[in-house]
Write a protein that holds these residues in place. Structure first.
Motif, PDB file in Angstrom:
ATOM      1  N   UNK A 128      -0.132   6.975 -22.674  1.00 40.42           N
ATOM      2  CA  UNK A 128       0.461   7.778 -23.753  1.00 40.42           C
ATOM      3  C   UNK A 128       1.550   8.714 -23.253  1.00 40.42           C
ATOM      4  N   UNK A 129       1.523   9.029 -21.952  1.00 44.61           N
ATOM      5  CA  UNK A 129       2.561   9.875 -21.371  1.00 44.61           C
ATOM      6  C   UNK A 129       3.678   9.064 -20.720  1.00 44.61           C
ATOM      7  N   UNK A 130       3.694   7.763 -20.976  1.00 44.37           N
ATOM      8  CA  UNK A 130       4.777   6.921 -20.495  1.00 44.37           C
ATOM      9  C   UNK A 130       4.733   6.648 -18.997  1.00 44.37           C
ATOM     10  N   UNK A 131       3.541   6.670 -18.416  1.00 48.07           N
ATOM     11  CA  UNK A 131       3.405   6.453 -16.979  1.00 48.07           C
ATOM     12  C   UNK A 131       2.828   5.072 -16.691  1.00 48.07           C
ATOM     13  N   UNK A 132       3.217   4.521 -15.561  1.00 49.53           N
ATOM     14  CA  UNK A 132       2.648   3.260 -15.106  1.00 49.53           C
ATOM     15  C   UNK A 132       1.933   3.484 -13.784  1.00 49.53           C
ATOM     16  N   UNK A 133       0.842   2.771 -13.562  1.00 49.65           N
ATOM     17  CA  UNK A 133       0.023   2.917 -12.350  1.00 49.65           C
ATOM     18  C   UNK A 133       0.513   1.908 -11.319  1.00 49.65           C
ATOM     19  N   UNK A 134       0.969   2.407 -10.168  1.00 48.49           N
ATOM     20  CA  UNK A 134       1.438   1.512  -9.109  1.00 48.49           C
ATOM     21  C   UNK A 134       0.327   1.148  -8.139  1.00 48.49           C
ATOM     22  N   UNK A 135      -0.644   2.032  -8.000  1.00 51.31           N
ATOM     23  CA  UNK A 135      -1.803   1.736  -7.150  1.00 51.31           C
ATOM     24  C   UNK A 135      -2.959   2.629  -7.579  1.00 51.31           C
ATOM     25  N   UNK A 136      -4.180   2.127  -7.458  1.00 48.84           N
ATOM     26  CA  UNK A 136      -5.345   2.911  -7.872  1.00 48.84           C
ATOM     27  C   UNK A 136      -6.539   2.582  -6.994  1.00 48.84           C
TER      28      UNK A 136
ATOM     29  N   UNK B  14     -20.958  10.881  -9.790  1.00 50.30           N
ATOM     30  CA  UNK B  14     -19.631  11.477  -9.723  1.00 50.30           C
ATOM     31  C   UNK B  14     -18.571  10.377  -9.652  1.00 50.30           C
ATOM     32  N   UNK B  15     -17.432  10.624 -10.293  1.00 46.88           N
ATOM     33  CA  UNK B  15     -16.305   9.705 -10.237  1.00 46.88           C
ATOM     34  C   UNK B  15     -15.262  10.267  -9.283  1.00 46.88           C
ATOM     35  N   UNK B  16     -14.764   9.395  -8.389  1.00 46.52           N
ATOM     36  CA  UNK B  16     -13.741   9.770  -7.420  1.00 46.52           C
ATOM     37  C   UNK B  16     -12.578   8.791  -7.585  1.00 46.52           C
ATOM     38  N   UNK B  17     -11.488   9.259  -8.158  1.00 46.11           N
ATOM     39  CA  UNK B  17     -10.374   8.369  -8.499  1.00 46.11           C
ATOM     40  C   UNK B  17      -9.066   8.878  -7.897  1.00 46.11           C
ATOM     41  N   UNK B  18      -8.266   7.943  -7.373  1.00 43.17           N
ATOM     42  CA  UNK B  18      -6.939   8.266  -6.880  1.00 43.17           C
ATOM     43  C   UNK B  18      -5.939   7.309  -7.523  1.00 43.17           C
ATOM     44  N   UNK B  19      -4.876   7.887  -8.102  1.00 39.31           N
ATOM     45  CA  UNK B  19      -3.841   7.091  -8.759  1.00 39.31           C
ATOM     46  C   UNK B  19      -2.477   7.441  -8.184  1.00 39.31           C
ATOM     47  N   UNK B  20      -1.632   6.420  -8.078  1.00 42.09           N
ATOM     48  CA  UNK B  20      -0.218   6.629  -7.772  1.00 42.09           C
ATOM     49  C   UNK B  20       0.567   6.197  -9.001  1.00 42.09           C
ATOM     50  N   UNK B  21       1.385   7.119  -9.528  1.00 41.62           N
ATOM     51  CA  UNK B  21       2.013   6.940 -10.829  1.00 41.62           C
ATOM     52  C   UNK B  21       3.525   7.069 -10.745  1.00 41.62           C
TER      53      UNK B  21
ATOM     54  N   UNK C 247       0.832  -1.196   0.000  1.00 37.55           N
ATOM     55  CA  UNK C 247       0.000   0.000   0.000  1.00 37.55           C
ATOM     56  C   UNK C 247       0.875   1.258   0.000  1.00 37.55           C
ATOM     57  N   UNK C 248       2.001   1.188  -0.666  1.00 39.76           N
ATOM     58  CA  UNK C 248       2.944   2.312  -0.685  1.00 39.76           C
ATOM     59  C   UNK C 248       2.319   3.531  -1.358  1.00 39.76           C
ATOM     60  N   UNK C 249       2.763   4.703  -0.916  1.00 38.54           N
ATOM     61  CA  UNK C 249       2.243   5.958  -1.479  1.00 38.54           C
ATOM     62  C   UNK C 249       3.368   6.765  -2.123  1.00 38.54           C
ATOM     63  N   UNK C 250       4.334   6.055  -2.689  1.00 43.08           N
ATOM     64  CA  UNK C 250       5.424   6.730  -3.379  1.00 43.08           C
ATOM     65  C   UNK C 250       4.986   7.170  -4.763  1.00 43.08           C
ATOM     66  N   UNK C 251       5.745   8.113  -5.333  1.00 41.84           N
ATOM     67  CA  UNK C 251       5.484   8.555  -6.691  1.00 41.84           C
ATOM     68  C   UNK C 251       4.475   9.686  -6.753  1.00 41.84           C
ATOM     69  N   UNK C 252       3.951   9.906  -7.936  1.00 36.43           N
ATOM     70  CA  UNK C 252       3.005  10.999  -8.166  1.00 36.43           C
ATOM     71  C   UNK C 252       1.599  10.575  -7.743  1.00 36.43           C
ATOM     72  N   UNK C 253       1.041  11.295  -6.776  1.00 36.01           N
ATOM     73  CA  UNK C 253      -0.329  11.033  -6.320  1.00 36.01           C
ATOM     74  C   UNK C 253      -1.269  11.979  -7.050  1.00 36.01           C
ATOM     75  N   UNK C 254      -2.234  11.415  -7.753  1.00 33.05           N
ATOM     76  CA  UNK C 254      -3.162  12.206  -8.562  1.00 33.05           C
ATOM     77  C   UNK C 254      -4.588  11.864  -8.158  1.00 33.05           C
ATOM     78  N   UNK C 255      -5.325  12.855  -7.657  1.00 35.74           N
ATOM     79  CA  UNK C 255      -6.713  12.666  -7.238  1.00 35.74           C
ATOM     80  C   UNK C 255      -7.615  13.409  -8.213  1.00 35.74           C
ATOM     81  N   UNK C 256      -8.582  12.687  -8.756  1.00 34.87           N
ATOM     82  CA  UNK C 256      -9.485  13.246  -9.769  1.00 34.87           C
ATOM     83  C   UNK C 256     -10.933  13.191  -9.290  1.00 34.87           C
TER      84      UNK C 256
END
Length: 451
Positions: free
Chosen positions: A361-369, A377-384, A334-343
């Motif tokens: 397309x931007x060369x990113x991989x999702x480590x956790x979602x 409404x959509x509530x999304x959190x990604x770690x990239x 459940x690591x929270x490293x990398x870019x955290x993006x909340x949408x």
């Protein structure tokens, strides 16, 4: 490879003696806001049974409560726990609805007399189809999964995905676009299974890929731990004997005079840490007989005295090493490293496929979602991270900000784990044991709750 519907039967404890003991000794839960200046103290005692510690912690973590301290003791057939808890903002728990829910949940027979698998059992549901996926992780995998579901006229209502050591596990709730309920068409389900299996296997035909489709609800995070453990994510791919890392630090030692194995963990503190380590110990069929948990501003300390369910401590170096590796994996998943993006945005069919395609397309991989929808409404959190595993570059952040800017409510670059070596854990081996059997339960609580 084909998917199969797997529904776990929730059994009932028919042992008449256990029922008698339960009636004579109902669970007792005390919630105290006066005993500690900084936290609400929850005391639980009941007849003991394997798995109840995890059940109690699961109730608290599902309410998004933070466990700052804990004392665990199961003396023979009796179970006693003390938890210091706060909300996510560090405040005591004053909400009467939450307090009442804790009382009812922890004081119920359902919580204190579970099956070994009950915390991840499947309950029937007609609202969603549940898809479980495990396999080898690769860049763009979630994007491909979402594309298959979108092309199959399915909407992702909720999903959670974890990656660790080149493995991936995901639990996805989907609905049929035409009915907004579970997918019931057998031909459509068969097609979805086949397409998703092909995506999971990829070009190399991964033998570790597996999936199931069911019409039942399960505890998602509990299930993800089981799926990752089954996929052996604790085995480090490409690791060498000389590899050194700072966090987490796990040590397992003998306590021969009391016939226990002692597990000590130091790691960066974060929400649900205790739940994660207890899931793994339970899945590995170990029982925590005594333990303490203490958290600071940055670091969490956990110390447990365990035996296998057969009553024996850890008996070999191979077993000791496996426990260390599995607990490290439990902490890291459940690591929270990398870019955290909340949408946050209006939900629509194909939205998740669109978002994950932009990442690819931007060369990113999702480590956790963590993905959910509610009231349209959509509530999304990604770690990239970059596909190389490095932090996301500034130019890439600018690119996805331009494309998803109207959806973004939080964008944070979390640092990598500290490169400096963490404090040595072995030196604390006897800390708890020296006091555990000398101090009374009440005296420990009074000291721990006011510190």
């Amino acid at each position: 490879m084909t998917g199969s519907c797997q529904v776990v039967d929730v059994g009932v404890d028919d042992d008449e003696y256990a029922k008698l003991i339960r009636r004579m000794n109902p669970p007792r839960v005390v919630i105290d806001n006066d005993a500690c200046d900084h936290a609400t103290v929850i005391r639980v005692d009941s007849v003991n049974k394997h798995g109840i510690l995890l059940e109690v912690v699961q109730v608290l973590t599902d309410l998004n409560l933070v466990i700052t301290k804990a004392y665990i003791s199961s003396d023979g057939s009796w179970f006693m726990d003390v938890f210091n808890v706060t909300d996510r903002d560090g405040n005591k728990i004053w909400d009467e609805e939450i307090i009442s829910y804790i009382q009812k949940s922890l004081g119920s027979d359902a919580c204190f007399f579970p099956n070994l698998t009950s915390s991840a059992s499947v309950m029937p549901s007609n609202d969603h189809t549940f898809v479980e996926l495990t396999g080898t992780d690769r860049p763009g995998l979630l994007s491909e999964i979402c594309a298959v579901l979108a092309n199959s006229k399915c909407n992702v209502a909720k999903a959670e995905l974890w990656t660790h050591n080149a493995r991936v596990a995901a639990v996805v709730r989907v609905t049929d676009e035409s009915t907004r309920r579970a997918v019931e068409d057998p031909e459509k389900l068969s097609m979805i299974k086949e397409l998703l299996c092909n995506v999971l296997k990829g070009d190399d035909g991964s033998r570790t890929a597996s999936m199931t489709v069911s019409m039942g609800h399960t505890h998602t995070e509990r299930r993800l731990h089981q799926m990752m453990f089954s996929n052996r994510d604790y085995e480090r791919i490409g690791a060498t004997e000389g590899d050194d890392k700072s966090w987490p630090q796990v040590a397992v030692m003998d306590c021969s005079e009391k016939d226990y194995s002692v597990v000590i963990m130091r790691s960066k503190d974060r929400p649900k840490l205790l739940f994660d380590t207890l899931c793994t110990l339970t899945d590995m069929q170990y029982v925590v007989h005594h333990g303490t948990v203490d958290t600071g501003e940055e670091e969490a300390y956990q110390e447990y005295y365990i035996r296998h369910v057969d009553g024996h401590p850890i008996s070999s170096e191979a077993e000791r090493q496996r426990v260390i590796e599995c607990l490290e994996a439990a902490i890291e998943r459940r690591a929270t490293e990398g870019l955290e993006l909340v949408l946050r945005t209006e939900d629509r069919i194909g939205l998740l496929s669109y978002i994950t395609r932009i990442f690819r397309e931007n060369g990113l991989t999702i480590t956790r979602a963590e993905i959910s929808t509610e009231d349209g409404k959509a509530f999304d959190t990604f770690f990239l991270s970059e596909m190389s595993g490095n932090p996301v570059e500034a130019k890439t952040i600018d690119s996805i900000s331009r494309q998803l800017g109207h959806m973004i409510v939080r964008l944070k670059q979390n640092p990598l784990l500290a490169s400096s070596k963490s404090p040595e854990v072995a030196g604390a081996a006897g800390f708890l044991f020296g006091n555990l059997f000398k101090a009374s339960f009440q005296s420990f609580w009074l000291v721990g709750s006011n510190s």
